[in-house]
Design an enzyme around this catalytic site. Sequence first.
Site, PDB file in Angstrom:
ATOM      1  N   ASP A  59      44.446  92.201  32.504  1.00 42.62           N
ATOM      2  CA  ASP A  59      44.071  92.347  31.101  1.00 42.62           C
ATOM      3  C   ASP A  59      44.455  91.069  30.347  1.00 42.62           C
ATOM      4  OD1 ASP A  59      46.832  92.463  30.638  1.00 42.62           O
ATOM      5  OD2 ASP A  59      46.855  94.625  30.299  1.00 42.62           O
ATOM      6  N   TRP A  84      33.890 104.119  60.274  1.00 42.10           N
ATOM      7  CA  TRP A  84      32.956 105.006  59.567  1.00 42.10           C
ATOM      8  C   TRP A  84      31.744 105.389  60.390  1.00 42.10           C
ATOM      9  CZ3 TRP A  84      34.943 107.690  56.106  1.00 42.10           C
ATOM     10  CH2 TRP A  84      35.979 107.198  55.350  1.00 42.10           C
ATOM     11  N   PRO A 122      35.999 111.855  50.034  1.00 39.53           N
ATOM     12  CA  PRO A 122      36.073 112.027  48.584  1.00 39.53           C
ATOM     13  C   PRO A 122      37.487 112.359  48.108  1.00 39.53           C
ATOM     14  CG  PRO A 122      34.318 113.371  49.536  1.00 39.53           C
ATOM     15  CD  PRO A 122      35.093 112.797  50.670  1.00 39.53           C
ATOM     16  N   LYS A 128      42.147 121.104  55.518  1.00 47.72           N
ATOM     17  CA  LYS A 128      40.986 120.359  55.031  1.00 47.72           C
ATOM     18  C   LYS A 128      41.350 119.159  54.156  1.00 47.72           C
ATOM     19  CE  LYS A 128      37.516 124.007  55.066  1.00 47.72           C
ATOM     20  NZ  LYS A 128      36.434 124.627  54.280  1.00 47.72           N
TER      21      LYS A 128
END
Length: 188
Positions: free
Chosen positions: A61, A90, A103, A133
């Site tokens: 910043d 992947w 996700p 999970k």
Amino acid sequence: MGDNGAGRARIFSAAPTVTEVDLKPSLFFPDAAAAAGFESKRQSGTGYSIYRLTVQFGDCDPANIVFYPNYYRWFDAATHHLCTAVGLDWISLRDQYGVVGLPLVETGASYRQPASFGDQLEIESHVVECGRKTLRLRHLVRRGETLLVEGFEVRVLGARHPDDPQRLRALEIPEKIRNALIEGSPSK
């Protein structure tokens, strides 16, 4: 550090003032004492990785302090680095299990000290919990020996929903993937 692991930290802002606040032991992890002592939970034979980066000008910043969303970008990169480091690329995850991503379902960070342009950072990442999970990852961001940020992510193995390919569903984590992430070896 006091008996309760609390310390003092300075909060820097774009304004020229600096404020001191109390730091409490981490609430993100069950082992708050170890987190407050800035000790790594890394053990011999466990799956972990070190992701290295140099803070760029655009990461900061106007006060030359890393803008906080960049840590989440780096946590994501560190998670992918960890998967690759333990043999979970992947293409294999997609082809063998139908995984289309990891996700996020929860994330957070505790900022202890700022990082600035040019700093060489290391992000130590490892899975601290692997449920049926969900995966809970811990990320420790350091500049040398100094802990700057302690972060966490909770992720799922995402696959296309069989009834609606526009939606994702969380897969149960196969033992091979669990072993790779916890022990660092996909073949165990």
